[in-house]
Scaffold this active site. Sequence first.
Site, short mmCIF file in Angstrom:
data_model
loop_
_atom_site.label_atom_id
_atom_site.label_comp_id
_atom_site.label_asym_id
_atom_site.label_seq_id
_atom_site.Cartn_x
_atom_site.Cartn_y
_atom_site.Cartn_z
CG HIS A 1 -0.20 0.17 2.35
ND1 HIS A 1 0.07 -0.91 3.38
CD2 HIS A 1 0.03 1.19 3.18
CE1 HIS A 1 0.72 -0.69 4.53
NE2 HIS A 1 0.78 0.67 4.38
CB SER A 2 1.01 4.17 -1.70
OG SER A 2 1.61 5.50 -1.23
#
Length: 134
Positions: free
Chosen positions: A49-50
């Site tokens: 994820h970011s």
Amino acid sequence: MDIKKIEFQQHGDSRGMLVVAEYQKEIPFTVKRIYYIYGADSETRRGFHSHKNLQQIYIAIHGSCKVTLTDGKTTETVCLDDAASGLYIGHNVWREIYDFSDDAVLLVLASEPYSEDDYIRTYDQFIQTQTENI
């Protein structure tokens, strides 16, 4: 890519080591959440994820792990294996954490409380947001 290695202050003698990380010295943000990962094995992969706004510092306070980071153009892999250093990760950086040693404890300092709205959970969406930000 908004990442950098951080060396913390170390003080030691015959009694052992003391590591210090101070706000506005080594830590460039107010810490609003702290969590840690342990019990993961070498086959475990985390992250994927970011964050839109969140900043973090990863510290392997015991054992080791690897982190692969990308901004969609540049990719870098960092081995975290020193309790006296950390890895600053700014927003809009995709991360994957893996290759945990059996004794790994990864401490994470975060600039904001948990918010699901801040996550980008798919790599395709991450690349799309990177393209939109150009």
